[in-house]
Each structure stands twice: as C-alpha cells, then as structure tokens.
Design a protein around this motif. Structure first.
Motif, mmCIF file in Angstrom:
data_model
loop_
_atom_site.group_PDB
_atom_site.id
_atom_site.type_symbol
_atom_site.label_atom_id
_atom_site.label_comp_id
_atom_site.label_asym_id
_atom_site.label_seq_id
_atom_site.Cartn_x
_atom_site.Cartn_y
_atom_site.Cartn_z
ATOM 1 N N PRO A 3 5.934 8.818 -6.896
ATOM 2 C CA PRO A 3 5.560 10.241 -6.936
ATOM 3 C C PRO A 3 5.251 10.797 -5.547
ATOM 4 O O PRO A 3 5.449 11.985 -5.295
ATOM 5 N N GLN A 4 4.770 9.960 -4.638
ATOM 6 C CA GLN A 4 4.503 10.433 -3.282
ATOM 7 C C GLN A 4 5.814 10.728 -2.562
ATOM 8 O O GLN A 4 5.931 11.718 -1.847
ATOM 9 N N GLY A 12 10.422 16.815 -1.969
ATOM 10 C CA GLY A 12 10.529 17.994 -2.835
ATOM 11 C C GLY A 12 11.468 17.795 -4.004
ATOM 12 O O GLY A 12 12.109 18.742 -4.471
ATOM 13 N N ALA A 13 11.538 16.552 -4.490
ATOM 14 C CA ALA A 13 12.476 16.260 -5.580
ATOM 15 C C ALA A 13 11.777 16.271 -6.930
ATOM 16 O O ALA A 13 10.580 16.054 -7.017
ATOM 17 N N GLY A 14 12.556 16.505 -7.983
ATOM 18 C CA GLY A 14 12.048 16.347 -9.343
ATOM 19 C C GLY A 14 11.986 14.867 -9.660
ATOM 20 O O GLY A 14 12.857 14.104 -9.255
ATOM 21 N N LEU A 15 10.938 14.464 -10.351
ATOM 22 C CA LEU A 15 10.772 13.055 -10.697
ATOM 23 C C LEU A 15 10.453 12.949 -12.181
ATOM 24 O O LEU A 15 9.517 13.570 -12.669
ATOM 25 N N ASN A 24 6.355 6.393 3.189
ATOM 26 C CA ASN A 24 6.928 6.918 4.436
ATOM 27 C C ASN A 24 8.353 6.429 4.640
ATOM 28 O O ASN A 24 9.252 7.210 4.954
ATOM 29 N N ILE A 84 3.510 -0.570 -9.128
ATOM 30 C CA ILE A 84 3.906 -0.154 -7.779
ATOM 31 C C ILE A 84 4.776 1.096 -7.811
ATOM 32 O O ILE A 84 4.521 2.071 -7.109
ATOM 33 N N THR A 94 7.232 13.942 -3.798
ATOM 34 C CA THR A 94 6.489 15.080 -3.252
ATOM 35 C C THR A 94 6.957 15.394 -1.836
ATOM 36 O O THR A 94 7.186 16.554 -1.496
ATOM 37 N N ARG A 113 5.146 3.402 -10.161
ATOM 38 C CA ARG A 113 4.468 4.602 -10.641
ATOM 39 C C ARG A 113 3.425 5.075 -9.640
ATOM 40 O O ARG A 113 2.982 6.211 -9.698
ATOM 41 N N SER A 114 3.038 4.211 -8.712
ATOM 42 C CA SER A 114 2.037 4.606 -7.725
ATOM 43 C C SER A 114 2.665 5.363 -6.554
ATOM 44 O O SER A 114 2.222 6.452 -6.214
ATOM 45 N N PHE A 115 3.709 4.799 -5.936
ATOM 46 C CA PHE A 115 4.163 5.458 -4.695
ATOM 47 C C PHE A 115 5.397 6.333 -4.838
ATOM 48 O O PHE A 115 5.625 7.213 -4.008
ATOM 49 N N THR A 137 0.887 -1.160 0.000
ATOM 50 C CA THR A 137 0.000 0.000 0.000
ATOM 51 C C THR A 137 0.926 1.212 0.000
ATOM 52 O O THR A 137 2.055 1.144 0.478
ATOM 53 N N ASP A 138 0.454 2.314 -0.536
ATOM 54 C CA ASP A 138 1.347 3.437 -0.813
ATOM 55 C C ASP A 138 1.939 4.094 0.425
ATOM 56 O O ASP A 138 3.125 4.421 0.454
ATOM 57 N N GLU A 139 1.094 4.304 1.439
ATOM 58 C CA GLU A 139 1.520 5.131 2.567
ATOM 59 C C GLU A 139 2.783 4.630 3.279
ATOM 60 O O GLU A 139 3.752 5.371 3.378
#
Ligand SMILES: Cc1cc2nc3c(=O)[nH]c(=O)nc-3n(C[C@H](O)[C@H](O)[C@H](O)COP(=O)(O)OP(=O)(O)OC[C@H]3O[C@@H](n4cnc5c(N)ncnc54)[C@H](O)[C@@H]3O)c2cc1C
Ligand SMILES: Cc1cc2nc3c(=O)[nH]c(=O)nc-3n(C[C@H](O)[C@H](O)[C@H](O)COP(=O)(O)OP(=O)(O)OC[C@H]3O[C@@H](n4cnc5c(N)ncnc54)[C@H](O)[C@@H]3O)c2cc1C
Ligand code: SF4
Ligand code: SF4
Lengths: 394, 259
Positions: free
Chosen positions: A173-174, A180-183, A146, A167, A177, A169-171, A140-142
C-alpha cells in the motif's frame, strides 16, 4: 455521487434488491439513496429504465496507459526462502503476461539471495530484477517501498502483483501511494478484460460479498493476492531468463524502523498452512481432551490439526493453529471441521478448501452451507468410530 | 505525547448472514458500530497517554452519524473527537481516503503517534494505515501486537509476521496499525460517559482541511468497483443420512477416496 432521475424512476424496487449495502430504498414510489452508498454501481446496471447514474465529478487527468507494459511479481524472500505465494503469483502472472503479449518480471529484494533468481525463472518469469544488500536483510517497510516504487516509476509495468502476506499487505500500500496507483486488496481471482485491463476480484465485508475492482484510468494496476488461491506452474529448470543485478546505491535504503530480533514460530504452524489435510476443532470439542481425540484423527489421516478462535480463546490449543480472519488462511484438499459453527470469520480462512466435511449436532449450523459433506451428530460418538474405521482400513 | 487514533464506523458484518436460499446478504438488524480493530487502537492510545502523559484525539472520516461513534470513543477515554465529513468524500478508495485523512491530520497540527486498526471489517483492505503513513512521511509498522515501551524519540514494539513475530525499534513520530491481541479494550466508565454526553464533536468539511476536490471521493480514486456479487455456492453438497454406523462407514469411504 449516485443521482436518481425522479422523472424516470418508476419505483419498482429493483435497485433496492440489488444493493448489497442497504443504501437505496424506495419511499413513496421513488428510489432514495443514503450515506451507506459506496458508489459500486450495481443498482445503476440493474435499473431497467435508466433512472440511476453516478456523477463522477472532476476526473483525474488520464495516465498515458500505453506507456506502461509488462507484468511484475514481487518475489517475497524471507528467512532465506522465496515465499510459496510467489510461485503461485508467477503461475497467474505468466497467464496474464501471455494474454497481454508482454514480459513477466520478478522483483527480488533481500540479502544472501543465493540462486533464488534461477528458481523464479524456472517457475515462469522472463526476467528477474534483484538487489542483494545487507540493508534489505530484515524486512522494514521504508527501504522496500522506496526500491519498488522507484523501480515502478523508472520502468512502468502495467500490472504489479504481490502476495497478501504480512509483508505484502504492509508495504505494497505504501508503494501504491507513492506511485498514485489503484491497489486491490487480497484478490482471489484475476483476469484480463476485452480492453486489456485487469479484473481483480476480492472478498469484502468479511467474505459476505465479492467485488470486482478495475483501474480504468491509471497505471500500474496493483493487487495483493491471497496465498493458496492461484496455481503455480510445474518448475522447468531449462527455462531461460535474464537476471539483472541492480545497483543498490541508486535507492534510498534508510529505515526509521529497526528489527531487533525475529522469532520464528514452531514449524507446525507452517505445516498447517501447507497441509493437504486439515482436521479442525471448535468449541464443540469441549476441552483440551477433546483435542486429543482430534489429534488422533489427524494422525490416522496424516493431517494437521487446526482450531476455531473459540477453541483457542478457551486455551485448549495455541493461537498458531487458529484458522480464520484473524488466524491462518488454509486451502487444503480436505478440511474436516468438528464442533465448529461456521461463523463467517472462520469461513474466510478455510472456504476455498477443495472438500469440506462438517460434523455438528446442530442441523442449522451455518457450517453446513459450505460443507461438501455434512453429518448431523454428536462428534464424541462419531469421531472414535471414524478413527477405528480408518485404522481398520489401513 | 500527542496521539491520534483513526476510527471507522462500519456495518456490523458479524451479524451479516448469507441467506443460503437466495445467497444474498440479509441486512436485518445490521447496525453501525466502531470498527472492532479500532477499539483496540483507541485502548492502546488511551493507556499510553495515561502512562506517559499526553492527549488522545479520535479522528474519523465518514457520514454525519459517525459522530455517535466518536462520542463513544470519548466515553472510552479519548480527549476529543474530530469528524471529517463531506458529500465529496463519497466513493473514496483507499488512496482518496488516505489523502483526506492526511489533510485532516495536518489540519490538527500533526502528532507524535498515530494508531490505526489493522483493517476495517467492511472494506477489509488494511491499506489505509500504510498509505496514510506514507503520505505523512512517518515511520511505520503494521500488525503491532504489543508496545513494550515508549522512549524519548522511539518506541519498542512487537510486530506479528506470518511465521512468528519481530521485535522492533520504531523512531517517533510514527504510525502503527494494531491487531486485537494487543489489549483488552475497556468498557466506558461512568465519567467517560458523562464526558461523552457533554462533548461537542468538531466537524470539518473538505474546504476546512484544505483538500483539493479533484483528489477526493470517487474523482480521486483510481479503483472502481465494477461488480458486486454474492460468493459462489459450492458445487456438490450432501448431508449423510442413516444410523451413526452407516454415516461413519460412508464418511470413511469418502475420505479414503479423497486421500
Ligand atoms: C473481528 C473478529 C475476528 C475473528 N476471527 C476469527 C478467526 O480468525 N477464526 C475463528 O475461528 N473465529 C474468529 N472469530 C470468532 C467467530 O466469530 C466465532 O465466534 C468462532 O469462530 C466460533 O467458534 P466455534 O465455531 O468453535 O464455536 P461456536 O460458535 O460456539 O460453535 C460450536 C459448535 O459446536 C457444535 N457442537 C457442540 N457440541 C457438539 C458435539 N458434542 N458434537 C457436535 N457438535 C457440537 C455446536 O452445535 C456449535 O455449532 C472472530 C470474531 C471477530 C469479531
Ligand atoms: C466492496 C468494496 C471493495 C473495496 N475494495 C477496495 C480495494 O480493493 N482497494 C481500495 O483501495 N479500496 C477499496 N474499497 C474502498 C475502501 O473500502 C474505502 O476506501 C475505505 O474508505 C477504506 O478502506 P477500508 O475500509 O478497507 O479500511 P482499512 O484500510 O482496512 O482500514 C484500516 C484502518 O484505517 C483506519 N481507517 C480506515 N478508514 C477510515 C476512515 N474513514 N476514518 C478514519 N480512519 C479510517 C482505521 O483505523 C482502520 O482500522 C472497497 C470498497 C468496497 C465497498
Ligand atoms: S430500479 Fe430504477 S426505476 Fe426501479 S426503483 Fe430503482 S431507480 Fe427507480
Ligand atoms: S451504487 Fe451500489 S451502494 Fe450505492 S445504492 Fe447503488 S448498489 Fe447501493
């Protein structure tokens, strides 16, 4: 914002030709930019009189780039196995790390990891950071986001790579964010430039254009990388590396999403992604019977069948066999397409195949633009003959 | 239930063709459309609101002409359209885009459910949904292919994975991204079209949503596009000639050399 120096512009139109987005046009001998501009800078580089420039506005405070060092690979682990793309990333990551003169590390998260860490070291990394915890058994993403973002903040790698899988591509990007990095998404090429920063090349606009993305002022530089593009190194069981078991307690592993059950599709689908030979059919096969013919060809050649969306939508074959933007990405040694027109959404799923053979009765079909060998003919005439010919040779 | 759908106006890349001779994009006849995935996001929001009660807000960041797309969203069942538009947004990468959208959502007073498309067919990153969820601290899952049921404080949904699918229980409020398989989008009804004609699209700029300009657009974007170019033409390329029999024989020979 893209600015045009009206005194310098000579209205030559070079910018218009160089803009892939139709964002700049010459009107009354003067270049004019519209809202479609993505600030990609292509026109700026090509204007011979220097009439164009990009106004950056207020720039974010610079990160201390030198404080970041090392290349990381996220070692995706699902259903008791390391994802094949991880080995490819370790191959690519090894090259980048050597060029930068830094360590290559893998981050391995999951439960019942066994000696996966050893496998990662044999594939080229110097260090494995791992957490084996029941809270990470299902994806799961969270909690995944984390852990990875906390680790990045603590240890400051300069580059973080992950597979562009469901997987990744889902987490990822989180994670980007939070730190604060470029992805850069879905890269097909990675390189280091003179200043040591990462050049990340990716397809966009459904594969119609390629873009090289950089993150000049921030770290880490993060990228998801398309499976089947990078090359894994041959495993070396004698390679040495360090495995560090991290304490799970220091991370927040709670999740507001719960996996109730997982259904794994039939193994055929997985075979398709890894097959060396793929025989694909489209609307031109006309029916499920047409696919029987295709199956026969696949069988003689020892390959796997695949299909365009038109064939899947028609119900001649199941969705797991679909190749393309909304299906699988494959990159076999040999891809044979029969009765497929070559829509861009299909091409993005197969165009990095080594050899592409197209059989289509329409000589103008776009599939021939990517085919290594093309045959303009009726597939119902060609396929039976070809099957016989190949059978005869065996 | 308060539902927000994020919609992006995109060039219709399906009609974009590579000119095989010059290997450049031909742009003729390429119009701006609603991102196809977002059509499915909208449909899902509208049908959930019909089933469970609630309102649907269509939200977009984009140039002024994106208001047309929001009218179309109203025609397809959204209750209102909100456009966030400012020159300062130009050149935003996904980090700056999610910052802007997050501020807009907060200005709208949050939501119980936010639905995004899996990806936009131009930028193709699939990063906006997950990034936005993080900024708003929402429960999140991507590539949802079915919403089975919405309960008081959670919903049950199916997520597509590379090797099959997962059944999930997702706490509300949440953000989901959806794939095409989730539904068949409806055609605008006559009533919908009339609503759209009457509708006024609310438009906010950077100041209205309380955004810090240093975090917007190009200035707030860590990524830079260094170069854009046409995909490489493949190396060797040949059409086989001759009679059908000759072609088959030549092809079989080539195949045997490869396998
Ligand atoms: C958002 C989006 C996502 C999409 N995702 C995908 C995807 O993942 N995968 C995908 O494949 N498509 C996808 N598509 C659909 C794609 O645009 C095309 O519609 C589809 O690929 C067409 O399939 P096709 O080539 O089989 O059919 P067609 O385009 O109809 O082509 C059939 C071809 O068969 C040839 N033919 C017919 N009869 C014969 C014969 N007897 N002998 C030889 N040749 C014959 C015809 O000349 C023609 O070229 C997507 C579209 C959208 C909008
Ligand atoms: C050639 C090119 C390459 C690029 N590569 C990158 C890159 O690698 N990394 C990066 O960070 N940025 C990149 N960008 C910038 C990126 O395209 C923009 O940030 C864009 O605003 C959002 O990304 P996307 O189109 O990929 O959307 P996606 O993340 O694919 O969109 C997913 C969903 O988010 C919602 N959404 C997206 N945009 C909006 C919007 N404006 N308004 C409302 N809802 C929206 C929609 O529901 C959509 O279905 C690139 C741009 C170009 C032109
Ligand atoms: S390339 Fe430069 S000089 Fe030529 S039209 Fe464009 S802006 Fe003007
Ligand atoms: S910066 Fe890029 S998108 Fe903008 S006008 Fe120039 S070439 Fe076109």
């Amino acid at each position: 914002m893209l600015k045009i120096d009206e005194k310098l512009c000579i209205g030559c139109g070079v910018c218009e030709e160089n803009c892939a987005f139709g964002a700049i046009t010459v009107v009354d001998d003067l270049a004019r930019v519209n809202d479609k501009c993505t600030l990609c800078g292509n026109c700026v580089d090509n204007c011979e009189v220097g009439a164009l420039f990009i106004e950056e506005g207020e720039v974010v405070p610079k990160t201390d780039l030198a404080a970041y060092s090392g290349v990381w690979v996220y070692a995706e682990f699902r259903q008791g196995k390391i994802a094949p793309v991880v080995l490819e990333l370790l191959g690519a990551g090894r090259g980048l790390a050597d060029e930068r003169g830094v360590k290559l590390s893998a981050v391995l998260l999951g439960h019942n990891l066994g000696d996966s860490a050893r496998e990662l070291i044999a594939q080229g990394c110097d260090e494995v950071l791992q957490i084996d915890n029941p809270a990470l058994a299902d994806f799961t993403d969270e909690p995944y986001a984390n852990v990875l973002s906390t680790l990045i903040k603590q240890r400051r790698p300069e580059i973080v790579l992950a597979g562009a899988t469901a997987i990744g591509r889902s987490f990822i990007p989180q994670v980007a964010t939070v730190v604060g990095a470029g992805l850069t998404a879905d890269c097909t090429e990675l390189a280091i430039d003179e200043d040591g920063s990462l050049l990340q090349t990716r397809p966009a606009f459904g594969g119609n254009i390629m873009a090289t993305i950089v993150c000049p002022d921030t770290r880490p530089q993060m990228a998801t990388v398309r499976p089947m593009v990078m090359k894994a190194l041959p495993p070396d069981p004698h390679r040495r590396g360090v495995v560090e078991d991290l304490k799970a307690e220091q991370f927040n592993l709670t999740s507001r999403v719960r996996v109730l059950s997982s259904v794994i599709a039939e193994p055929d689908k997985i075979r398709l992604a890894e097959a060396d030979i793929v025989v694909a059919g489209g609307r031109g096969l006309e029916s499920a019977k047409g696919f029987a013919l295709l199956n026969e060809l696949a069988e003689v050649m020892g390959g796997s069948v695949a299909a365009s969306r038109a064939a899947v939508d028609a119900g001649w074959i199941d969705y797991p066999y679909q190749v393309g933007q909304t299906g699988k990405t494959v990159a076999p040694k040999l891809y044979i397409c029969c009765g497929i027109s070559g829509a861009i959404q299909h091409l993005v799923g197969m165009q990095s195949s080594e050899t592409i053979i197209a059989i289509n009765r329409d000589a103008a079909a776009p599939i021939f633009n990517v085919a290594t060998y093309g045959i303009v003919a009726d597939l119902f005439e060609i396929l039976p003959l070809l099957i016989d010919e190949l059978k005869g040779a065996k | 239930m308060k539902i927000i759908i994020c919609l992006k106006q995109v060039p219709d890349t399906r009609n974009v063709r590579l000119d095989p001779k010059t290997n450049t994009m031909s742009r003729e006849g390429v119009e701006s459309i609603m991102n196809p995935y977002d059509r499915h996001a909208l449909e899902e929001g509208v049908s959930l609101a019909a089933q469970y009660g609630g309102t649907v807000t269509a939200l977009s960041m984009g140039p002024p002409q994106a208001a047309e797309m929001l009218k179309e969203a109203i025609a397809c069942g959204a209750d209102q359209g909100v456009l966030i538009s400012d020159r300062a947004f130009a050149g935003a990468d996904t980090l700056a885009t999610t910052y802007t959208l997050a501020n807009a959502v907060l200005a709208l007073g949050a939501a119980d459910l936010i639905i995004c498309g899996k990806q936009a067919i131009d930028g193709d990153t699939a990063q906006v949904g997950p990034g936005l969820a993080r900024r708003l601290d929402l429960a999140y899952a991507s590539c949802i292919s079915k919403i089975h049921e919405v309960r008081n404080d959670c919903l049950l949904a199916r997520r597509m994975m590379d090797d099959g699918y997962d059944e999930l229980e997702i706490t509300l409020p949440a953000l989901l991204t959806v794939v095409r398989e989730i539904n068949e989008p409806r055609i605008p009804s006559l009533k919908g079209k009339m609503n759209a004609r009457k509708a006024v699209i609310k438009t906010f700029n950077a100041a209205d949503i309380g955004a810090d300009t240093a975090l917007l657009g190009l200035a707030g974007s860590p990524t830079r596009v260094a170069r854009v170019f046409a995909p490489e033409v493949r190396g060797e390329r040949a059409m086989l000639e001759g009679t059908v029999i000759e072609q088959v024989k030549e092809l079989a020979a080539k195949l045997e050399a490869i396998i």
